[in-house]
Scaffold this motif. Structure first.
Motif: not given
Length: 234
Positions: A87, A132, A107, A104, A29, A85
């Protein structure tokens, strides 16, 4: 309706793109901040679309954050490029379902809650990133939620998002996303277009453009995003 469902099923064939199970477990990330969080009066968190990873960060979500900050020309604005996250890759199963978006969203909520700031927070979701943000909306204590180039946000209306934030939808007439059917079949598809008349968002429409030009320097769309980030009523 049958044609719309058939379209979703065709582009969700596993052969089109790798599924989540084929991702490397060590995919990283990345988060980058443009501006000074310590002195910011406004903080924007930008959530990216499909096909963004660490290798493509700088030329996608990173560039979007830089363009927004530079267009604003404000020392009291901080823009966060948030790749928190995994993708989806391509127009496959992951892009048309909510699995990655749900991960996502959890998070994103944790990230926004951890921001130690008295600034107004605005969350901008582009394309799949809007899915998201839509799922995270009930748990985001923010001033504005903005969807750009959205395929749907898994809610039938702004009210169903369960947020006290002002909800915006920005759409370019030249965005290919307008051709995506706004339907849901179990977990397939993302539902109502937040830029549609009945959804209840504050909708900003602009002529021309493409799916990836919302943050283009000097564009009308980027100017509108700057004004939203500054707390202006458009």
């Amino acid at each position: 309706m049958r044609r719309a469902v058939l379209f979703l099923l065709l582009i969700a064939l596993p052969s089109v793109a790798p599924s989540i199970s084929q991702w490397r477990s060590d995919v990283a990330r990345r988060v980058a901040v443009v501006g000074d969080l310590g002195t910011a009066r406004d903080v924007v968190v930008v959530v990216p679309r499909s096909d963004v990873d660490v290798d493509r960060f700088d030329r996608t979500i990173g560039r979007m954050a830089v363009n927004l900050h530079e267009q604003a020309g404000r020392d009291d604005l901080a823009v966060i490029a948030w790749l928190g996250y995994r993708t989806p890759q391509g127009l496959g199963v992951d892009a048309m379902t909510g699995s990655l978006a749900r991960q996502g969203a959890a998070e994103l909520v944790d990230f926004v809650r951890a921001l130690r700031t008295d600034a107004r927070i605005h969350v901008f979701g582009h394309s799949y990133g809007s899915v998201v943000v839509g799922l995270a909306a009930p748990d985001l204590d923010v001033a504005d939620i903005v969807f750009t180039g959205s395929p749907g946000v898994r809610a039938g209306s702004a009210g169903e998002l369960g947020t006290r934030a002002k909800v915006w939808a920005v759409r370019l007439d030249g965005d290919w996303m307008r051709f995506v059917p706004n339907v849901r079949l179990f977990d397939l598809g993302h539902g109502t277009d937040p830029a549609s008349d009945g959804f209840g968002a504050s909708v900003l429409r602009f002529g021309g453009g493409k799916h990836d030009t919302y943050y283009e320097p000097g564009s009308e769309t980027l100017a509108a995003l700057v004004r939203i980030a500054s707390g202006e009523q458009l």
